[in-house]
Design a protein around this motif. Sequence first.
Motif, PDB file in Angstrom:
ATOM      1  N   ASP A 148      -1.883  15.276  -5.262  1.00 47.80           N
ATOM      2  CA  ASP A 148      -2.147  13.870  -5.579  1.00 47.80           C
ATOM      3  C   ASP A 148      -3.543  13.699  -6.163  1.00 47.80           C
ATOM      4  O   ASP A 148      -3.766  12.830  -7.017  1.00 47.80           O
ATOM      5  CB  ASP A 148      -2.049  13.002  -4.322  1.00 47.80           C
ATOM      6  N   PHE A 149      -4.481  14.519  -5.700  1.00 44.15           N
ATOM      7  CA  PHE A 149      -5.883  14.369  -6.097  1.00 44.15           C
ATOM      8  C   PHE A 149      -6.311  15.421  -7.108  1.00 44.15           C
ATOM      9  O   PHE A 149      -7.111  15.132  -7.993  1.00 44.15           O
ATOM     10  CB  PHE A 149      -6.756  14.410  -4.849  1.00 44.15           C
ATOM     11  N   LEU A 161      -2.456   0.373  -5.924  1.00 40.06           N
ATOM     12  CA  LEU A 161      -3.291  -0.821  -5.926  1.00 40.06           C
ATOM     13  C   LEU A 161      -2.456  -2.085  -5.758  1.00 40.06           C
ATOM     14  O   LEU A 161      -2.777  -2.961  -4.944  1.00 40.06           O
ATOM     15  CB  LEU A 161      -4.082  -0.879  -7.234  1.00 40.06           C
ATOM     16  N   LEU A 162      -1.370  -2.175  -6.509  1.00 38.03           N
ATOM     17  CA  LEU A 162      -0.556  -3.394  -6.494  1.00 38.03           C
ATOM     18  C   LEU A 162       0.279  -3.535  -5.236  1.00 38.03           C
ATOM     19  O   LEU A 162       0.596  -4.655  -4.827  1.00 38.03           O
ATOM     20  CB  LEU A 162       0.355  -3.417  -7.720  1.00 38.03           C
ATOM     21  N   THR A 163       0.668  -2.418  -4.638  1.00 34.55           N
ATOM     22  CA  THR A 163       1.569  -2.484  -3.483  1.00 34.55           C
ATOM     23  C   THR A 163       0.866  -2.369  -2.142  1.00 34.55           C
ATOM     24  O   THR A 163       1.451  -2.698  -1.111  1.00 34.55           O
ATOM     25  CB  THR A 163       2.629  -1.372  -3.558  1.00 34.55           C
ATOM     26  N   ARG A 164      -0.392  -1.914  -2.158  1.00 32.52           N
ATOM     27  CA  ARG A 164      -1.042  -1.663  -0.876  1.00 32.52           C
ATOM     28  C   ARG A 164      -2.501  -2.142  -0.796  1.00 32.52           C
ATOM     29  O   ARG A 164      -2.915  -2.742   0.183  1.00 32.52           O
ATOM     30  CB  ARG A 164      -0.996  -0.157  -0.567  1.00 32.52           C
ATOM     31  N   LEU A 165      -3.280  -1.877  -1.835  1.00 30.07           N
ATOM     32  CA  LEU A 165      -4.721  -2.097  -1.737  1.00 30.07           C
ATOM     33  C   LEU A 165      -5.157  -3.532  -1.975  1.00 30.07           C
ATOM     34  O   LEU A 165      -6.056  -4.032  -1.301  1.00 30.07           O
ATOM     35  CB  LEU A 165      -5.458  -1.195  -2.739  1.00 30.07           C
ATOM     36  N   SER A 207       1.642   8.991  -0.488  1.00 31.15           N
ATOM     37  CA  SER A 207       1.383   7.899   0.462  1.00 31.15           C
ATOM     38  C   SER A 207       2.242   6.668   0.198  1.00 31.15           C
ATOM     39  O   SER A 207       2.443   5.847   1.102  1.00 31.15           O
ATOM     40  CB  SER A 207      -0.099   7.513   0.421  1.00 31.15           C
ATOM     41  N   GLU A 208       2.745   6.518  -1.016  1.00 27.89           N
ATOM     42  CA  GLU A 208       3.584   5.353  -1.351  1.00 27.89           C
ATOM     43  C   GLU A 208       5.065   5.706  -1.424  1.00 27.89           C
ATOM     44  O   GLU A 208       5.860   4.969  -2.014  1.00 27.89           O
ATOM     45  CB  GLU A 208       3.137   4.735  -2.683  1.00 27.89           C
ATOM     46  N   THR A 209       5.453   6.814  -0.815  1.00 27.97           N
ATOM     47  CA  THR A 209       6.853   7.259  -0.856  1.00 27.97           C
ATOM     48  C   THR A 209       7.804   6.215  -0.290  1.00 27.97           C
ATOM     49  O   THR A 209       8.838   5.889  -0.892  1.00 27.97           O
ATOM     50  CB  THR A 209       7.022   8.582  -0.078  1.00 27.97           C
ATOM     51  N   GLU A 210       7.473   5.686   0.858  1.00 23.13           N
ATOM     52  CA  GLU A 210       8.358   4.705   1.494  1.00 23.13           C
ATOM     53  C   GLU A 210       8.513   3.457   0.624  1.00 23.13           C
ATOM     54  O   GLU A 210       9.618   2.910   0.488  1.00 23.13           O
ATOM     55  CB  GLU A 210       7.798   4.313   2.868  1.00 23.13           C
ATOM     56  N   ILE A 211       7.418   3.035   0.003  1.00 15.51           N
ATOM     57  CA  ILE A 211       7.461   1.833  -0.843  1.00 15.51           C
ATOM     58  C   ILE A 211       8.343   2.052  -2.062  1.00 15.51           C
ATOM     59  O   ILE A 211       9.200   1.227  -2.383  1.00 15.51           O
ATOM     60  CB  ILE A 211       6.039   1.427  -1.277  1.00 15.51           C
ATOM     61  N   GLN A 427      -8.015   9.999  -0.339  1.00 21.39           N
ATOM     62  CA  GLN A 427      -7.472   8.778  -0.913  1.00 21.39           C
ATOM     63  C   GLN A 427      -8.485   7.643  -0.882  1.00 21.39           C
ATOM     64  O   GLN A 427      -8.606   6.878  -1.858  1.00 21.39           O
ATOM     65  CB  GLN A 427      -6.208   8.357  -0.162  1.00 21.39           C
ATOM     66  N   LEU A 428      -9.251   7.527   0.200  1.00 22.15           N
ATOM     67  CA  LEU A 428     -10.257   6.477   0.265  1.00 22.15           C
ATOM     68  C   LEU A 428     -11.340   6.697  -0.792  1.00 22.15           C
ATOM     69  O   LEU A 428     -11.813   5.739  -1.423  1.00 22.15           O
ATOM     70  CB  LEU A 428     -10.879   6.415   1.657  1.00 22.15           C
ATOM     71  N   VAL A 429     -11.722   7.949  -1.010  1.00 21.83           N
ATOM     72  CA  VAL A 429     -12.705   8.252  -2.053  1.00 21.83           C
ATOM     73  C   VAL A 429     -12.164   7.826  -3.419  1.00 21.83           C
ATOM     74  O   VAL A 429     -12.872   7.199  -4.219  1.00 21.83           O
ATOM     75  CB  VAL A 429     -13.061   9.751  -2.057  1.00 21.83           C
ATOM     76  N   CYS A 430     -10.898   8.133  -3.686  1.00 24.88           N
ATOM     77  CA  CYS A 430     -10.279   7.747  -4.967  1.00 24.88           C
ATOM     78  C   CYS A 430     -10.149   6.232  -5.087  1.00 24.88           C
ATOM     79  O   CYS A 430     -10.388   5.667  -6.158  1.00 24.88           O
ATOM     80  CB  CYS A 430      -8.907   8.400  -5.099  1.00 24.88           C
TER      81      CYS A 430
END
Length: 455
Positions: A148-149, A161-165, A207-211, A427-430
């Motif tokens: 992912d990174f 960003l749109l679905t979680r952040l 991290s967004e697999t479920e979404i 992920q938080l760094v990104c």
Amino acid sequence: MLTWERLLNQSRRKELHGSTETIGTGIGRTEFERDYDRILFATPTRRLADKTQVFPMEENDSVRTRLTHSFEVSNLARSIGVRLSFEYAEKVFGEDHEKLQVKRNIPSILAAVGLAHDLGNPPFGHQGELAMQQWFAEQKHSDHISADFLSFDGNAQTFRLLTRLQLLNDQFGLNLTVGTLAALLKYPSIYGSQNKGGFKKHGIFVSETEIINEVWAETGLAEGVRHPLAYVMEACDDIAYSVIDAEDTVKKGYASFYDLMDFLESTPGQDETIKNVVHAARKKNTEFKKENLSSRELNDISMQMFRVKAISEMVSAATTVFVENIEKIMSGTIPPGFELIKNSSCSELCKATKSFDYRHGFQHKDVLRLELQGSNYIKSMMGMLWDAVDKEDDADFPFERYVYGGISENYRRIYMASDKSTYAKCQLVCDALSGMTESYLIKKHTEFKSLINAT
């Protein structure tokens, strides 16, 4: 077999989880129209004004930023949506097109995904993505860092960003409709999956697999299968990148209108479309020469005419290819990795114009120098962010705690609710880095460095 009834699903994830809207502000608008409005007013959209499209830290206001690029992609996508809805409604959307309200919904959903498609991009454009990838690869324990990174991509960050952040008041992000979220996905696959559908990248973080599985289930899609309207959004992005970036290259003074015309006329793949566009542009240029214009004005207005003609050709070509292939798209028989522009009469025009952009714009020494500076800022900032996240609750590290405290509360709240694993820290760094504008990155980097030196 895909169906438009499911693809244009206006349900929101919040509703799917048993919550209903209580504020009652949606009167008079369809849900897709509301999606566009939510994206337009979102903070990350405004931040795009200070992020690179092609030319970093550009002082000339007439040269595009990532925000003006997104507005133009949104406009082109909406334009194609209008043509599809009014001129090809029954052929594309079937007999139920009136029931589906395609005349309102299709232009709106395309305008929304066009506006949102770059929201997750970090500072300094694609060079910023590369810098982030390189930083992770350079770490001592990079073999334990997720793909992912190591292959970080702004498209996946946009979905996150749109679905979680981008929190409103819960964990559903902007709570867009599942139809819009599905149409947004240029690369409909999860990192690590082998089923990319023939597309070159993954587009969803683990991290967004479920979404995303929820979105696919509600719209009738699946991994590796694009929403039909994602093809249109991709084509509009290609049009903007090729034609409009050429206009900015000339605006910057890195090349002239005549350089572009000569380049197109000498391209090995020159075809009738290129000839027609060049002929129309040169004809207008000849007319403009009769006016009392400076060389800069002549360059600018001639490029505007090229842009108008080239975009018109490409929009029509993309629309035609979409209509011609809609049955294959809906039935799942479209070739893997299919793209509208590459299979259109404007394929060579787009390809040649992109080559011009690369040679005269992207590879100009001034651009490369600024990109290198941006890369250095990003890598240095990521190092400070990593130490801050790693030591966020350690009283013995006041500087790191200070840096951690500067990260968005939304992002920190999501991190604190996680398992604080290496994945979550990465992920938080990104999240923090991608949310920065270029001027903010430089400002905070300068501030942090001064504090380090002071201690």
